[in-house]
Scaffold this motif. Structure first.
Motif, mmCIF file in Angstrom:
data_model
loop_
_atom_site.group_PDB
_atom_site.id
_atom_site.type_symbol
_atom_site.label_atom_id
_atom_site.label_comp_id
_atom_site.label_asym_id
_atom_site.label_seq_id
_atom_site.Cartn_x
_atom_site.Cartn_y
_atom_site.Cartn_z
ATOM 1 N N PRO A 193 0.780 -1.386 0.274
ATOM 2 C CA PRO A 193 0.280 0.140 0.034
ATOM 3 C C PRO A 193 0.680 1.315 -0.049
ATOM 4 C CG PRO A 193 0.061 -1.104 2.142
ATOM 5 C CD PRO A 193 0.707 -2.255 1.159
ATOM 6 N N VAL A 194 0.218 2.316 -0.611
ATOM 7 C CA VAL A 194 1.046 3.584 -0.641
ATOM 8 C C VAL A 194 0.020 4.708 -0.065
ATOM 9 C CG1 VAL A 194 2.137 5.377 -2.221
ATOM 10 C CG2 VAL A 194 2.264 3.009 -2.958
ATOM 11 N N GLU A 195 -1.260 4.622 -0.631
ATOM 12 C CA GLU A 195 -2.225 5.877 -0.181
ATOM 13 C C GLU A 195 -2.738 5.218 1.201
ATOM 14 O OE1 GLU A 195 -2.671 8.224 -1.743
ATOM 15 O OE2 GLU A 195 -1.330 7.948 -3.400
ATOM 16 N N LEU A 196 -2.932 4.017 1.519
ATOM 17 C CA LEU A 196 -3.402 3.672 2.897
ATOM 18 C C LEU A 196 -2.698 4.379 3.997
ATOM 19 C CD1 LEU A 196 -5.606 1.647 3.885
ATOM 20 C CD2 LEU A 196 -3.731 0.097 4.055
ATOM 21 N N LYS A 197 -1.183 4.667 3.985
ATOM 22 C CA LYS A 197 -0.410 4.846 4.979
ATOM 23 C C LYS A 197 -0.797 6.313 5.292
ATOM 24 C CE LYS A 197 3.169 1.803 3.639
ATOM 25 N NZ LYS A 197 4.528 1.696 3.055
ATOM 26 N N ASN A 198 -1.330 7.167 4.278
ATOM 27 C CA ASN A 198 -1.764 8.677 4.428
ATOM 28 C C ASN A 198 -3.192 8.721 5.132
ATOM 29 O OD1 ASN A 198 0.906 8.869 3.392
ATOM 30 N ND2 ASN A 198 -0.101 9.104 1.183
ATOM 31 N N LYS A 199 -4.035 7.769 5.284
ATOM 32 C CA LYS A 199 -5.312 7.930 5.824
ATOM 33 C C LYS A 199 -5.300 8.182 7.177
ATOM 34 C CE LYS A 199 -7.834 5.350 2.402
ATOM 35 N NZ LYS A 199 -9.001 4.264 2.373
ATOM 36 N N THR A 200 -6.278 9.160 7.603
ATOM 37 C CA THR A 200 -6.394 9.372 9.100
ATOM 38 C C THR A 200 -7.042 8.134 9.810
ATOM 39 O OG1 THR A 200 -8.662 10.057 8.729
ATOM 40 C CG2 THR A 200 -6.827 11.954 8.312
ATOM 41 N N LEU A 201 -6.966 8.159 11.195
ATOM 42 C CA LEU A 201 -7.524 7.050 11.944
ATOM 43 C C LEU A 201 -9.253 6.979 11.651
ATOM 44 C CD1 LEU A 201 -5.328 7.545 15.167
ATOM 45 C CD2 LEU A 201 -5.299 5.814 13.617
ATOM 46 N N LEU A 202 -9.739 8.128 11.413
ATOM 47 C CA LEU A 202 -10.944 8.170 11.349
ATOM 48 C C LEU A 202 -11.608 7.492 10.053
ATOM 49 C CD1 LEU A 202 -13.726 9.328 12.679
ATOM 50 C CD2 LEU A 202 -13.376 11.295 11.081
ATOM 51 N N GLU A 203 -10.650 7.643 8.849
ATOM 52 C CA GLU A 203 -10.889 6.959 7.762
ATOM 53 C C GLU A 203 -10.439 5.352 7.775
ATOM 54 O OE1 GLU A 203 -9.919 10.116 4.214
ATOM 55 O OE2 GLU A 203 -8.340 9.573 5.510
ATOM 56 N N LYS A 204 -9.800 5.037 8.707
ATOM 57 C CA LYS A 204 -9.387 3.816 8.681
ATOM 58 C C LYS A 204 -10.354 2.967 9.819
ATOM 59 C CE LYS A 204 -4.429 4.002 8.224
ATOM 60 N NZ LYS A 204 -2.861 3.918 8.577
#
Length: 276
Positions: A193-204
């Protein structure tokens, strides 16, 4: 597409015109089995075919038990004798980015590129033309790596992340439902993953860490770079990449049959953002 179900996979992907002659199919069935044994791969995928002016490159990839570990890539000109390619590097990508046009089909072919390099002679600086030789095999490695990173696809749930980290094939995967199969969010990029690391805790918060550990196709840029269609009386979902024309992904909902194949010239559609 997995070598164990190669004939069925080629049949499912044939709607895009990606076919092989009976001779090549028979050769692949035998040779990929030997590649899997000799290199001790956990799985072997028939990746596809890059069309050359003189000959075509047939590409296969070997996977270890950890499905997201770096894949070994092999090429063949006759579907019987396979040669291992070196791993791709950033230097290779930069070096081959100046090469345009079709592949020749000869791994030893060398492209010539003229570069301007600064030469110091005392206090004076001159620009000198230098001819750089780039091997077609190096370009082949770079293009396969770019296609893998950009458009290699896998359905959600086909792989799962173990508590200890390695990614395994999900033996309980029975396919996506018909409604899920029509959504781009049900498909992931088959890479780290590349974009997943940039997601906020709320998005995850709504993500399942054992299944949603790769980047989804729905956020791909440019938006609209995927064509999704139902074929064969809604019994087959086909995704086609508009960014790398020739990449076809197929999945039969409610079955374990899925895979992707690339049959093309190895050229990226750089005009796509202006066409959407």
């Amino acid at each position: 597409m997995d070598e164990e179900s190669l004939l069925l996979s080629l049949e499912l992907a044939s709607g895009s015109g990606q076919g092989l002659s009976p001779d090549h199919r028979a050769s692949l069935l035998t040779s990929l089995m030997l590649v899997k044994r000799d290199y001790r791969f956990d799985r072997v995928l028939f990746w596809g075919r890059i069309l050359g002016l003189v000959a075509d490159y047939y590409i296969a990839q070997g996977l270890s038990e950890d499905q997201l570990a770096p894949r070994k890539t092999l090429y063949s000109l006759n579907c019987m004798e396979w040669s291992l390619l070196p791993p791709a590097t950033e230097e290779m990508e930069m070096q081959t980015s100046v090469v345009k046009g079709r592949f020749m089909g000869d791994p030893s072919h060398e492209y010539e590129h003229t570069e301007l390099q600064k030469v110091n002679e005392g206090e004076k600086v001159f620009e000198e033309e230098v001819v750089v030789q780039i091997k077609e095999e190096t370009r082949l490695v770079s293009i396969i790596d770019q296609i893998d990173k950009a458009v290699a696809v896998i359905p959600r749930g086909a792989l799962f992340k173990t508590p200890f980290g390695p990614i395994r094939v999900n033996r309980t995967f029975e396919g996506l439902s018909s409604s899920e199969a029509k959504k781009l969010s049900s498909y992931f990029h088959f890479r780290e993953p590349v974009e997943l690391k940039n997601k906020t805790l709320l998005e995850k918060a709504d993500l399942d860490p054992s299944l949603d550990f790769m980047d989804s196709l729905e956020h791909d840029i440019p938006k609209g770079s995927w064509s999704i269609q139902m074929e064969r009386g809604n019994t087959l979902v086909v995704l086609r990449s508009l960014l790398w024309p020739g990449l076809t992904f197929y999945h039969a909902p409610r079955t374990k049959n899925y895979g992707y194949i690339y049959v093309g010239t190895g050229e990226k559609n750089i005009d796509l953002p202006f066409m959407l």
